[in-house]
Design a protein around this motif. Structure first.
Motif, PDB file in Angstrom:
ATOM      1  N   TYR A  35     -12.244  -1.946  -0.159  1.00 39.49           N
ATOM      2  CA  TYR A  35     -12.686  -1.920   1.234  1.00 39.49           C
ATOM      3  C   TYR A  35     -11.474  -1.968   2.166  1.00 39.49           C
ATOM      4  N   ALA A  36     -10.497  -2.809   1.812  1.00 35.31           N
ATOM      5  CA  ALA A  36      -9.285  -2.928   2.625  1.00 35.31           C
ATOM      6  C   ALA A  36      -8.427  -1.671   2.567  1.00 35.31           C
ATOM      7  N   LEU A  37      -8.581  -0.891   1.497  1.00 32.09           N
ATOM      8  CA  LEU A  37      -7.794   0.339   1.324  1.00 32.09           C
ATOM      9  C   LEU A  37      -8.582   1.591   1.708  1.00 32.09           C
ATOM     10  N   GLN A  38      -9.730   1.410   2.352  1.00 31.68           N
ATOM     11  CA  GLN A  38     -10.597   2.545   2.647  1.00 31.68           C
ATOM     12  C   GLN A  38      -9.901   3.610   3.494  1.00 31.68           C
ATOM     13  N   HIS A  39      -8.949   3.196   4.332  1.00 32.28           N
ATOM     14  CA  HIS A  39      -8.235   4.156   5.181  1.00 32.28           C
ATOM     15  C   HIS A  39      -7.446   5.172   4.375  1.00 32.28           C
ATOM     16  N   ARG A  40      -7.174   4.882   3.097  1.00 27.95           N
ATOM     17  CA  ARG A  40      -6.378   5.785   2.265  1.00 27.95           C
ATOM     18  C   ARG A  40      -7.216   6.868   1.606  1.00 27.95           C
ATOM     19  N   GLY A  41      -8.534   6.772   1.701  1.00 28.77           N
ATOM     20  CA  GLY A  41      -9.379   7.795   1.097  1.00 28.77           C
ATOM     21  C   GLY A  41     -10.841   7.512   1.351  1.00 28.77           C
TER      22      GLY A  41
END
Length: 467
Positions: A35-41
């Motif tokens: 969820y915290a890395l959602q901006h990457r894909g």
């Protein structure tokens, strides 16, 4: 102009996360990490989990919140897990390409998630196919999977070391066997990868923001060319390969990484704010207020305002609730373009001389529409400031910046671009300026999209070094 709306910004391939934690809810922690890395894909998401003897996988197309719910998470039982969020750089947004990839080979079961792009994937795929390998996906990641299988009579650590000799390009990997979690970063360190600790559990993540989200402590970054192995004995490391230089992607700091992340000791938000301050030193203009194109333009805009002694205002409001519904809008919506995502706040900007700061201009379509939006609400002047140098060259290391002839700065000078987007003035941060904003020395960054100096040879592109 509607066709230009597709891919208005460069896009990054994916984010990876892994946790070894026999006493933790590893599936749930992986969910929060993704969820915290959602901006990457935003195209697909997946989690693979091991109970010590078997690896179970759940993945699908969509955002993390669409792919997983409590019922799914409750079915994923085990002591270690890896996860992946994906954006395809080759437009192959197919279910079969979603990761992690899970497979059986000589040593047992293995799961793999990859961030980056191999520059020699095509030739490796042809060689592997000619010797009997079978491919189900169109991803570079499956090339790595087949190489691991090829060297499968060796230990997983030795197999990965042999793979690293064969593969070229950018890769940050999390790999999982039935009882080991492994992180691998390419010898140039193009893509970020870090290690965290939560109680007795160890985490490997693309960015530190995911560690913060689950309450883990940052331990250190995975070094370029390093293989980190985590199992019941703890954490072990070996330097598998070295490169002539480090080449961390500068665009991680310009746009891709979350502002609250720290990469190789450089805080992303601090770097962006320093870019804005340097931009003001290089390109001061008379204006009333400074606004940003949110979100990645906000920190440099604050830096610009701070250096110039101007007020920073929220002149553009971002709609943060646009989801997958709008990925394929109707033609009428497509013509609305940026207005689906941004709206000018007339009471803030009307009648003002405005400095608008954005992180980059790749094709010029988005900037043109935002400038028109500001004109429509009565802005007196629009001075466009870009907190990075002109993007002149395509990226081959996992970022979709298209072909060079589609990069507006590669084909046209600044005056043409200024006129095209409709601004009163247009200024970019210099190459020297962006490097001065970083804590690490200049030689540690890849600037190929700005200067054509490709640290890693690109298959089929001839000599890419020093172009």
């Amino acid at each position: 102009m509607s066709a230009e709306i597709v891919m208005p910004r460069p896009t990054e391939e994916c984010g990876v996360f892994g946790i070894y934690g026999p006493n933790e809810e590893v599936a749930r922690e992986t969910y929060f990490g993704l969820y915290a890395l959602q901006h990457r894909g935003q195209e697909s998401a997946g989690i693979a989990i091991s109970n010590g003897t078997e690896i179970e996988l759940h993945k699908d197309m969509g955002l993390v919140s669409e792919v997983f719910d409590n019922d799914v998470i409750d079915t994923l039982k085990g002591d270690l897990a890896i996860g992946h969020v994906r954006y395809s750089t080759d437009n192959a947004n197919l279910h079969v390409n979603a990761q992690p990839l899970v497979f059986r080979y000589y040593q047992g079961m293995l799961a793999l998630a990859h961030n980056g792009n191999l520059t020699n994937a095509d030739s490796l795929r042809r060689t592997l196919t000619a010797t009997g390998s079978v491919f189900q996906t169109s991803t570079d990641s499956e090339v790595i999977v087949n190489l691991i299988a090829k060297y499968g009579q060796s230990s997983i650590e030795e197999s990965l070391m042999k793979c690293m000799i064969d593969i070229k390009g950018a890769y940050a990997l999390v790999v999982m066997t039935e009882n080991k979690l492994i992180g691998v970063r390419d010898p140039y360190g193009v893509r970020p990868l870090c290690i965290g600790k939560l109680n007795d559990a160890y985490i490997i993540s693309s960015e530190t923001c995911a560690l913060d989200t689950i309450g883990a402590d940052f331990v250190r970054d995975v070094e370029p060319g390093e293989i980190v192995v985590i199992d019941e004995t703890g954490i072990n490391s070996r330097k598998a390969m070295t490169a002539p230089r480090q080449a961390t992607c500068i665009f991680e700091f310009v746009y891709f990484a979350r502002p609250d992340s720290v990469i190789d000791g450089d805080g992303v938000r601090n770097a962006r704010r320093a870019m804005g301050r340097q931009l003001a030193r290089e390109n001061p203009v008379d204006a009333d207020i400074v606004i940003s194109v949110p979100d990645s333009g906000t920190a440099p805009a604050m830096g610009y305002a701070e250096e110039m002694g101007l007020p920073f205002e929220e002149g553009l409001m971002k709609n943060r609730y646009i989801g997958r519904t709008f990925i394929q809008p109707s033609q009428k919506m497509r013509e609305q373009g940026v207005r689906l995502k941004l709206n000018a706040i007339a009471s803030i900007v009307e009648g003002k001389r405005v400095v608008m700061v954005d992180d980059s201009i790749v094709r010029g379509t988005t900037s043109r529409k935002i400038v028109k939006m500001l004109r429509d609400v009565g802005v007196k002047e629009v001075h466009m400031m870009v907190s990075s140098p002109p993007v002149l060259y395509p990226c081959y290391y996992g970022i979709d910046t298209s072909q060079r002839d589609e990069l507006i700065a590669a084909e046209h000078d600044v005056e043409y671009i200024r006129d095209h987007i409709g601004a009163d003035s247009l200024y970019y941060l210099s190459q020297e300026g962006i490097l001065s904003a970083m804590q690490n020395p200049p030689e540690k960054f890849c600037m190929a999209c700005f200067n054509g100096d490709y640290a890693i040879d690109v298959e089929g592109k001839g000599d890419t070094n020093g172009r």
